[in-house]
Design a protein around this motif. Structure first.
Motif, short mmCIF file in Angstrom:
data_model
loop_
_atom_site.label_atom_id
_atom_site.label_comp_id
_atom_site.label_asym_id
_atom_site.label_seq_id
_atom_site.Cartn_x
_atom_site.Cartn_y
_atom_site.Cartn_z
N ARG A 51 -86.67 -53.77 -97.74
CA ARG A 51 -86.88 -53.18 -96.40
C ARG A 51 -88.04 -53.83 -95.69
O ARG A 51 -87.99 -54.07 -94.49
N ASN A 53 -89.11 -56.85 -96.11
CA ASN A 53 -88.69 -58.20 -95.72
C ASN A 53 -87.86 -58.14 -94.45
O ASN A 53 -88.00 -58.99 -93.58
N ARG A 54 -87.01 -57.18 -94.32
CA ARG A 54 -86.18 -57.07 -93.12
C ARG A 54 -87.03 -56.77 -91.89
O ARG A 54 -86.68 -57.13 -90.78
N LYS A 55 -88.19 -56.14 -92.12
CA LYS A 55 -89.09 -55.85 -91.00
C LYS A 55 -90.03 -57.01 -90.72
O LYS A 55 -90.80 -56.98 -89.77
#
Length: 70
Positions: A51, A53-55
């Motif tokens: 999560r 990393n996605r941000k």
């Protein structure tokens, strides 16, 4: 998923060990429950890292360093 299954199986073994007064079964159940807890904790860390990393935050994953480009 495997973590929760190990926790539940461990609790069942401990209950069976209690019911039969079998210390070995209790110990095996406690170990399996602890293994399940560790698996659950590892899974949570992996989900949180994904999560982040996605941000775009930096984190360590699979022995690689990912950067957000800041």
């Amino acid at each position: 998923m495997a973590g929760k299954a190990n926790e539940l199986a461990g609790k069942a073994k401990q209950a069976a060990g209690d019911a039969t007064d079998n210390n070995s079964l209790r110990a095996k159940g406690a170990a399996q429950e602890a293994k399940g807890g560790a698996q659950q904790a590892k899974g949570k860390l992996e989900r949180d890292a994904f999560r982040r990393n996605r941000k775009g935050d930096s984190f360590f994953c699979a022995n690689q360093i990912h950067h957000s480009g800041r």
